[in-house]
Design a protein around this motif. Structure first.
Motif, short mmCIF file in Angstrom:
data_model
loop_
_atom_site.label_atom_id
_atom_site.label_comp_id
_atom_site.label_asym_id
_atom_site.label_seq_id
_atom_site.Cartn_x
_atom_site.Cartn_y
_atom_site.Cartn_z
N ALA A 10 14.68 64.94 -2.13
CA ALA A 10 14.57 64.49 -0.74
C ALA A 10 15.95 64.13 -0.19
CB ALA A 10 13.65 63.29 -0.65
N THR A 11 16.11 64.29 1.12
CA THR A 11 17.35 63.89 1.78
C THR A 11 17.09 62.62 2.59
OG1 THR A 11 16.90 65.22 3.73
CG2 THR A 11 18.15 66.28 1.97
N GLU A 12 18.12 61.85 2.80
CA GLU A 12 18.01 60.58 3.52
C GLU A 12 17.47 60.78 4.93
OE1 GLU A 12 18.12 56.53 3.86
OE2 GLU A 12 18.63 57.68 2.08
N HIS A 13 17.91 61.85 5.59
CA HIS A 13 17.55 62.07 6.99
C HIS A 13 16.07 62.43 7.17
CE1 HIS A 13 18.39 62.84 11.18
NE2 HIS A 13 17.79 64.02 11.08
N TYR A 14 15.49 63.16 6.21
CA TYR A 14 14.10 63.62 6.33
C TYR A 14 13.17 62.99 5.31
CZ TYR A 14 15.97 67.16 9.42
OH TYR A 14 16.59 67.79 10.46
N ARG A 15 13.59 61.91 4.67
CA ARG A 15 12.80 61.27 3.62
C ARG A 15 11.36 61.09 4.03
NH1 ARG A 15 15.16 55.95 1.39
NH2 ARG A 15 16.02 57.19 -0.27
N PRO A 16 10.38 61.41 3.27
CA PRO A 16 10.40 61.80 1.86
C PRO A 16 10.56 63.30 1.65
CG PRO A 16 8.13 61.59 2.52
CD PRO A 16 8.99 61.23 3.73
N PHE A 17 10.90 64.04 2.71
CA PHE A 17 11.02 65.49 2.61
C PHE A 17 12.48 65.89 2.40
CE2 PHE A 17 7.54 64.37 5.45
CZ PHE A 17 6.48 64.86 4.71
#
Length: 49
Positions: A10-17
């Protein structure tokens, strides 16, 4: 944390995606009604009053 759609990190910007694409795929699942809890239909309460 892994993306629930594709399993990538996961990336911080789209968490949990992991990306906007996976977030949009998840939204589409919600809008189509893929995520629902099966239940029995509610009984009609008009006869009880």
């Amino acid at each position: 944390m892994k993306c629930p759609i594709c399993g990538k990190p996961a990336t911080e910007h789209y968490r949990p995606f992991c990306s906007r694409r996976c977030a949009d795929v998840d939204l589409a699942h919600w809008l189509r009604g893929d995520y629902r809890i099966p239940a029995e239909p509610a009984e009609d309460k008009q006869g009880e009053e």
